[in-house]
Design an enzyme around this catalytic site. Structure first.
Site, PDB file in Angstrom:
ATOM      1  N   ASN A 159     106.535  32.293  54.347  1.00  0.00           N
ATOM      2  CA  ASN A 159     106.975  30.906  54.276  1.00  0.00           C
ATOM      3  C   ASN A 159     108.442  30.839  54.687  1.00  0.00           C
ATOM      4  O   ASN A 159     109.322  31.230  53.919  1.00  0.00           O
ATOM      5  CB  ASN A 159     106.786  30.385  52.848  1.00  0.00           C
ATOM      6  CG  ASN A 159     107.316  28.964  52.677  1.00  0.00           C
ATOM      7  OD1 ASN A 159     107.546  28.255  53.654  1.00  0.00           O
ATOM      8  ND2 ASN A 159     107.510  28.559  51.436  1.00  0.00           N
ATOM      9  N   TRP A 160     108.689  30.332  55.895  1.00  0.00           N
ATOM     10  CA  TRP A 160     110.054  30.290  56.407  1.00  0.00           C
ATOM     11  C   TRP A 160     110.892  29.208  55.743  1.00  0.00           C
ATOM     12  O   TRP A 160     112.111  29.171  55.945  1.00  0.00           O
ATOM     13  CB  TRP A 160     110.038  30.056  57.913  1.00  0.00           C
ATOM     14  CG  TRP A 160     109.449  31.176  58.716  1.00  0.00           C
ATOM     15  CD1 TRP A 160     108.890  32.335  58.241  1.00  0.00           C
ATOM     16  CD2 TRP A 160     109.361  31.244  60.144  1.00  0.00           C
ATOM     17  NE1 TRP A 160     108.464  33.113  59.284  1.00  0.00           N
ATOM     18  CE2 TRP A 160     108.738  32.476  60.470  1.00  0.00           C
ATOM     19  CE3 TRP A 160     109.740  30.396  61.183  1.00  0.00           C
ATOM     20  CZ2 TRP A 160     108.491  32.863  61.784  1.00  0.00           C
ATOM     21  CZ3 TRP A 160     109.490  30.770  62.491  1.00  0.00           C
ATOM     22  CH2 TRP A 160     108.879  31.998  62.786  1.00  0.00           C
ATOM     23  N   LYS A 161     110.261  28.299  55.020  1.00  0.00           N
ATOM     24  CA  LYS A 161     110.962  27.156  54.423  1.00  0.00           C
ATOM     25  C   LYS A 161     111.763  26.424  55.523  1.00  0.00           C
ATOM     26  O   LYS A 161     111.287  26.329  56.649  1.00  0.00           O
ATOM     27  CB  LYS A 161     111.819  27.618  53.254  1.00  0.00           C
ATOM     28  CG  LYS A 161     110.988  28.395  52.213  1.00  0.00           C
ATOM     29  CD  LYS A 161     111.719  28.636  50.918  1.00  0.00           C
ATOM     30  CE  LYS A 161     110.808  29.402  49.965  1.00  0.00           C
ATOM     31  NZ  LYS A 161     111.420  29.545  48.620  1.00  0.00           N
ATOM     32  N   HIS A 185     103.703  23.662  46.730  1.00  0.00           N
ATOM     33  CA  HIS A 185     104.808  24.594  46.505  1.00  0.00           C
ATOM     34  C   HIS A 185     105.743  24.011  45.458  1.00  0.00           C
ATOM     35  O   HIS A 185     105.933  22.793  45.373  1.00  0.00           O
ATOM     36  CB  HIS A 185     105.564  24.847  47.808  1.00  0.00           C
ATOM     37  CG  HIS A 185     106.513  25.999  47.739  1.00  0.00           C
ATOM     38  ND1 HIS A 185     107.761  25.894  47.162  1.00  0.00           N
ATOM     39  CD2 HIS A 185     106.398  27.296  48.143  1.00  0.00           C
ATOM     40  CE1 HIS A 185     108.374  27.065  47.223  1.00  0.00           C
ATOM     41  NE2 HIS A 185     107.578  27.933  47.807  1.00  0.00           N
ATOM     42  N   GLU A 197     108.801  23.767  45.237  1.00  0.00           N
ATOM     43  CA  GLU A 197     109.880  22.935  45.769  1.00  0.00           C
ATOM     44  C   GLU A 197     109.384  21.525  46.071  1.00  0.00           C
ATOM     45  O   GLU A 197     110.138  20.553  45.942  1.00  0.00           O
ATOM     46  CB  GLU A 197     110.475  23.599  47.016  1.00  0.00           C
ATOM     47  CG  GLU A 197     111.227  24.877  46.689  1.00  0.00           C
ATOM     48  CD  GLU A 197     111.381  25.839  47.851  1.00  0.00           C
ATOM     49  OE1 GLU A 197     111.874  26.950  47.615  1.00  0.00           O
ATOM     50  OE2 GLU A 197     110.989  25.493  48.984  1.00  0.00           O
ATOM     51  N   GLU A 234     103.327  31.547  41.864  1.00  0.00           N
ATOM     52  CA  GLU A 234     104.764  31.656  42.098  1.00  0.00           C
ATOM     53  C   GLU A 234     105.505  31.173  40.851  1.00  0.00           C
ATOM     54  O   GLU A 234     105.748  29.984  40.687  1.00  0.00           O
ATOM     55  CB  GLU A 234     105.185  30.856  43.335  1.00  0.00           C
ATOM     56  CG  GLU A 234     104.531  29.469  43.469  1.00  0.00           C
ATOM     57  CD  GLU A 234     105.300  28.569  44.403  1.00  0.00           C
ATOM     58  OE1 GLU A 234     105.847  29.071  45.383  1.00  0.00           O
ATOM     59  OE2 GLU A 234     105.357  27.359  44.115  1.00  0.00           O
ATOM     60  N   GLY A 285     113.495  32.932  44.700  1.00  0.00           N
ATOM     61  CA  GLY A 285     114.836  32.905  45.256  1.00  0.00           C
ATOM     62  C   GLY A 285     115.915  33.349  44.294  1.00  0.00           C
ATOM     63  O   GLY A 285     117.103  33.202  44.581  1.00  0.00           O
ATOM     64  N   SER A 327     109.714  36.129  44.632  1.00  0.00           N
ATOM     65  CA  SER A 327     110.723  37.099  45.097  1.00  0.00           C
ATOM     66  C   SER A 327     110.098  38.453  45.454  1.00  0.00           C
ATOM     67  O   SER A 327     110.511  39.507  44.968  1.00  0.00           O
ATOM     68  CB  SER A 327     111.821  37.290  44.035  1.00  0.00           C
ATOM     69  OG  SER A 327     112.593  36.110  43.898  1.00  0.00           O
ATOM     70  N   GLY A 353     108.945  34.556  50.784  1.00  0.00           N
ATOM     71  CA  GLY A 353     109.968  33.605  51.183  1.00  0.00           C
ATOM     72  C   GLY A 353     111.035  34.250  52.040  1.00  0.00           C
ATOM     73  O   GLY A 353     110.824  34.565  53.203  1.00  0.00           O
ATOM     74  N   GLY A 354     112.209  34.469  51.457  1.00  0.00           N
ATOM     75  CA  GLY A 354     113.360  34.962  52.215  1.00  0.00           C
ATOM     76  C   GLY A 354     113.104  36.239  52.983  1.00  0.00           C
ATOM     77  O   GLY A 354     113.593  36.404  54.104  1.00  0.00           O
TER      78      GLY A 354
END
Length: 251
Positions: free
Chosen positions: A9-11, A96, A98, A168, A174, A213, A234-235
């Site tokens: 997931n590049w967000k 998600h 967010e 999640e 994050g 994470s 994610g990151g």
């Protein structure tokens, strides 16, 4: 046997130049992880680029959200499922944390998005998870049950095999923190058992990803758990070597 899925997931990250370098690195290494389904989930503007670069590879792609609107018309800023299919998407993330927190999406809205996705031959990656306050109050399983039941009550039994779940824990996204392997396995097992109560076959086929994470240093331990079927990354999915290491841990 379930084939593991690792989705990046590049967000709200990326550029045409950065994306091309990242995707080409994944394609170059893709022969090394044939036993794992790999997906990239870029922002909407880069779906065409992903489609162009990945169409002849084993890597698939998807979108980060889908509109509740199923038609076309005066819905400024919305992107419907038909548009995602035009760009070859196979997956779409719904619910998600967010989106739930920043856009106040309800369990019922997430469930409707999951059904819209399935009805349009997209596989929804349905995200569920608890806040730190909810975990500290011992409410983790009740929160997750409420979130997943909204989806299970909306979909037909025969549609369950098209769904992917992603646990999640919000407090681990994050932050560099990660749930313990015992916590992860407990949740994943509970989620599978909830689906199993409705349909045993769907429960055995169900991919349940971990999405808190995930990084190269903890991926192998997480992927070895019996009810963890991959990761929603994610990151780390923005760094080719890190993402590849996670994929290889799932292989």
């Amino acid at each position: 046997m379930r084939k593991k899925l690792v989705a990046g997931n590049w967000k709200m990250n990326g550029s045409l130049t950065e994306n091309e370098a990242l995707i080409n690195s994944l394609i170059h290494r893709s022969a090394r992880f044939q036993s794992v389904q790999v997906a990239v989930i870029p922002p909407y503007p880069y779906l065409a680029q992903a489609q162009q670069l990945l169409h002849s590879s084993t890597i698939v792609w998807g979108a980060q959200d889908v509109s509740l609107e199923t038609g076309y018309g005066a819905f400024t800023g919305e992107v419907n499922a038909g548009m995602l299919k035009d760009f070859g998407c196979e997956y779409v993330i719904v619910g998600h944390s967010e989106r739930r927190q920043r856009h106040h999406e309800t369990d019922q809205q997430v469930a409707r998005k999951a059904k819209i996705a399935v009805d349009n031959h997209l596989k929804p990656i349905v995200c569920v998870g608890e806040t730190l306050a909810e975990r500290e109050k011992g409410e983790t399983l009740s929160v997750l049950s409420r979130q997943i039941d909204a989806v299970l009550n909306t979909l037909a039994i025969e549609q369950l095999q098209q769904v992917v779940l992603a646990y999640e824990p919000i407090w681990a996204i994050g932050t560099g923190k990660s749930a313990t392997v015992q916590q992860v396995q407990e949740v994943h097992q509970t989620l599978r058992q909830r689906v199993e109560s409705l349909d045993w076959v769907s429960a055995q086929e169900l991919n349940i990803l971990y999405g808190g994470s995930v990084k190269p240093s903890n991926a192998l331990e997480l992927m070895s758990l019996p009810d963890v079927d991959g990761a929603l990354v994610g990151g780390a999915s923005l760094v080719a070597e890190d993402f590849i290491a996670i994929i290889e841990a799932a292989a």
